[in-house]
Motif scaffolding. Sequence first.
Motif, mmCIF file in Angstrom:
data_model
loop_
_atom_site.group_PDB
_atom_site.id
_atom_site.type_symbol
_atom_site.label_atom_id
_atom_site.label_comp_id
_atom_site.label_asym_id
_atom_site.label_seq_id
_atom_site.Cartn_x
_atom_site.Cartn_y
_atom_site.Cartn_z
ATOM 1 N N ILE A 250 0.852 -1.190 0.000
ATOM 2 C CA ILE A 250 0.000 0.000 0.000
ATOM 3 C C ILE A 250 0.891 1.244 0.000
ATOM 4 C CG2 ILE A 250 -1.760 1.283 1.261
ATOM 5 C CD1 ILE A 250 -2.795 -1.303 0.146
ATOM 6 N N VAL A 251 0.491 2.262 -0.764
ATOM 7 C CA VAL A 251 1.252 3.507 -0.813
ATOM 8 C C VAL A 251 0.301 4.690 -0.617
ATOM 9 C CG1 VAL A 251 1.025 3.699 -3.325
ATOM 10 C CG2 VAL A 251 2.939 4.824 -2.171
ATOM 11 N N ASP A 252 0.789 5.744 0.019
ATOM 12 C CA ASP A 252 -0.035 6.929 0.288
ATOM 13 C C ASP A 252 -0.324 7.699 -0.994
ATOM 14 O OD1 ASP A 252 -0.209 6.702 3.152
ATOM 15 O OD2 ASP A 252 1.891 7.369 3.249
ATOM 16 N N LEU A 253 -1.551 8.188 -1.122
ATOM 17 C CA LEU A 253 -1.921 9.024 -2.261
ATOM 18 C C LEU A 253 -1.186 10.368 -2.221
ATOM 19 C CD1 LEU A 253 -5.741 8.280 -2.289
ATOM 20 C CD2 LEU A 253 -4.165 7.754 -4.148
ATOM 21 N N ASP A 254 -0.969 10.870 -1.029
ATOM 22 C CA ASP A 254 -0.204 12.098 -0.829
ATOM 23 C C ASP A 254 1.137 11.690 -0.220
ATOM 24 O OD1 ASP A 254 0.991 14.402 0.086
ATOM 25 O OD2 ASP A 254 -0.777 15.195 1.083
ATOM 26 N N GLY A 255 2.201 11.805 -0.996
ATOM 27 C CA GLY A 255 3.498 11.328 -0.551
ATOM 28 C C GLY A 255 4.218 12.230 0.425
ATOM 29 N N THR A 256 3.634 13.378 0.766
ATOM 30 C CA THR A 256 4.310 14.307 1.667
ATOM 31 C C THR A 256 3.636 14.439 3.034
ATOM 32 O OG1 THR A 256 3.129 16.136 0.593
ATOM 33 C CG2 THR A 256 5.342 15.656 -0.206
ATOM 34 N N THR A 257 2.324 14.681 3.056
ATOM 35 C CA THR A 257 1.600 14.802 4.340
ATOM 36 C C THR A 257 0.344 13.922 4.286
ATOM 37 O OG1 THR A 257 0.404 16.756 3.527
ATOM 38 C CG2 THR A 257 2.436 17.146 4.759
ATOM 39 N N PRO A 258 0.502 12.613 4.282
ATOM 40 C CA PRO A 258 -0.623 11.689 4.044
ATOM 41 C C PRO A 258 -1.699 11.660 5.122
ATOM 42 C CG PRO A 258 1.328 10.483 4.737
ATOM 43 C CD PRO A 258 1.771 11.890 4.494
ATOM 44 N N VAL B 94 -3.269 21.263 1.278
ATOM 45 C CA VAL B 94 -3.118 21.453 -0.170
ATOM 46 C C VAL B 94 -1.836 20.831 -0.704
ATOM 47 C CG1 VAL B 94 -4.533 23.535 -0.206
ATOM 48 C CG2 VAL B 94 -2.043 23.731 0.135
ATOM 49 N N ALA B 95 -1.183 20.001 0.098
ATOM 50 C CA ALA B 95 0.034 19.332 -0.372
ATOM 51 C C ALA B 95 -0.252 18.505 -1.631
ATOM 52 C CB ALA B 95 0.600 18.443 0.723
ATOM 53 N N TYR B 96 -1.451 17.959 -1.718
ATOM 54 C CA TYR B 96 -1.838 17.186 -2.908
ATOM 55 C C TYR B 96 -1.641 18.007 -4.176
ATOM 56 C CZ TYR B 96 -5.136 15.422 -6.434
ATOM 57 O OH TYR B 96 -5.709 14.996 -7.599
ATOM 58 N N TYR B 97 -2.079 19.260 -4.172
ATOM 59 C CA TYR B 97 -1.961 20.115 -5.352
ATOM 60 C C TYR B 97 -0.508 20.513 -5.620
ATOM 61 C CZ TYR B 97 -7.007 20.406 -4.792
ATOM 62 O OH TYR B 97 -8.337 20.088 -4.656
ATOM 63 N N ASN B 98 0.242 20.783 -4.573
ATOM 64 C CA ASN B 98 1.653 21.090 -4.746
ATOM 65 C C ASN B 98 2.426 19.883 -5.258
ATOM 66 O OD1 ASN B 98 2.187 23.937 -3.885
ATOM 67 N ND2 ASN B 98 1.154 23.249 -2.033
ATOM 68 N N ASN B 99 1.988 18.688 -4.861
ATOM 69 C CA ASN B 99 2.613 17.468 -5.383
ATOM 70 C C ASN B 99 2.421 17.355 -6.889
ATOM 71 O OD1 ASN B 99 3.432 16.725 -2.825
ATOM 72 N ND2 ASN B 99 1.736 15.303 -2.488
ATOM 73 N N LEU B 100 1.235 17.724 -7.361
ATOM 74 C CA LEU B 100 0.974 17.654 -8.799
ATOM 75 C C LEU B 100 1.915 18.588 -9.556
ATOM 76 C CD1 LEU B 100 -2.956 17.578 -8.991
ATOM 77 C CD2 LEU B 100 -1.340 15.691 -8.706
ATOM 78 N N GLY C 148 2.020 13.272 -8.538
ATOM 79 C CA GLY C 148 0.671 12.740 -8.431
ATOM 80 C C GLY C 148 0.728 11.226 -8.541
ATOM 81 N N LEU C 149 0.158 10.525 -7.577
ATOM 82 C CA LEU C 149 0.283 9.068 -7.567
ATOM 83 C C LEU C 149 -0.466 8.419 -8.722
ATOM 84 C CD1 LEU C 149 1.395 6.579 -6.054
ATOM 85 C CD2 LEU C 149 -0.793 6.463 -4.857
ATOM 86 N N LEU C 150 -1.710 8.814 -8.925
ATOM 87 C CA LEU C 150 -2.509 8.262 -10.013
ATOM 88 C C LEU C 150 -2.375 9.142 -11.242
ATOM 89 C CD1 LEU C 150 -5.779 7.431 -8.010
ATOM 90 C CD2 LEU C 150 -3.850 5.911 -8.477
ATOM 91 N N SER C 151 -2.448 8.539 -12.405
ATOM 92 C CA SER C 151 -2.360 9.339 -13.627
ATOM 93 C C SER C 151 -3.539 10.299 -13.733
ATOM 94 C CB SER C 151 -2.288 8.430 -14.861
ATOM 95 O OG SER C 151 -3.437 7.617 -14.966
#
Length: 345
Positions: A258-266, A271-277, A282-285
Amino acid sequence: MVMKSNRFTLFVLLLQLLMLVAATSSSKSLNNIGKPNNIVPKLLPPQAYLSFSHYHSSCPDLEAIIHRRLQAWFNKDYTLAASLIRLHFHDCAVRGCDASILLNSRGSERSAEVSKTLRGYRVIDDIKKQIEIKCPKTVSCADILTVAAREATVRVGGPFWEVPFGRKDGKISIDREANRIVPQGYENVTTLIKLFESLGLNELDLVILSGSHTIGRCNCQTIQNRLYNFNGTRRPDPSLDTNYLKTLKTKCSKTYNIVDLDGTTPRTFDVAYYNNLKKKMGLLSTDQSLYSNERTSNFVELFASQPSLFYDQFAVSMVKLGNVGVLTRPNEGEIRSNCNFINRY
């Protein structure tokens, strides 16, 4: 200076646009939020029958019961919060928010391939059992699941919003529909936008609700092609950051990991998800494509720099999602006594 000026102007325009959309959405009456799938309303739309006071007399302790039971579950397993938000989306995406995902029978949405990694069924069953003791044959499973998604969001640090009640439970649940409709992580943005439009949602809602991936986890099997054979090239997805790719290959040495969808602050709703993109993380395409597509990339940019805006708009979009395709009229649906089965009486 010209480039900076253009960026600032674009930012201001986007901010004004987003605030207009948010203000319009939040000020609309329940009659106008989240139109159901391809249904021409008769007299009043189904959402018009939802009410914040629906259970005030028949089950006044409803939200307190749900809150207490969920806190007990979350204290044992914090990952259930993300699971319940996902379960709610899967339900609403197919036939609207009617708890059809909870029906446990051969050939139901719950048995679909796309539903194999869903969790949270036992949580809803537990809540329903407690409510039936207090308020028998009164509260729908659809209403319970909708509130559970709200409570899960608050638990991980997200916003609170009032949930209108009065949804009924559907009697139809088909696995083929779930497999055809629910995104599986590799769809392009155009396909995702069309899905959301069919639900009465828009590009803004797509980017906002995708932001729920700021928490939650994913099975490594889902991203194997991105890591090793993107689009049949026998190479990794070039849109993945090189260092992030190495990290994912290590974490996904076995496909059942299993891997976190948000690799920084899961564990944090932020808004880390958006900064990750923006960093090609981004984990999923389907996540990463939101930043590469011109119809959605500006929203990603905006939310990455405006946490409070994301926070507020997430509540608005979740209200819209919770009102998709609801069954509320007298001749629609039922109040299940057991969320796993339709009533036999």
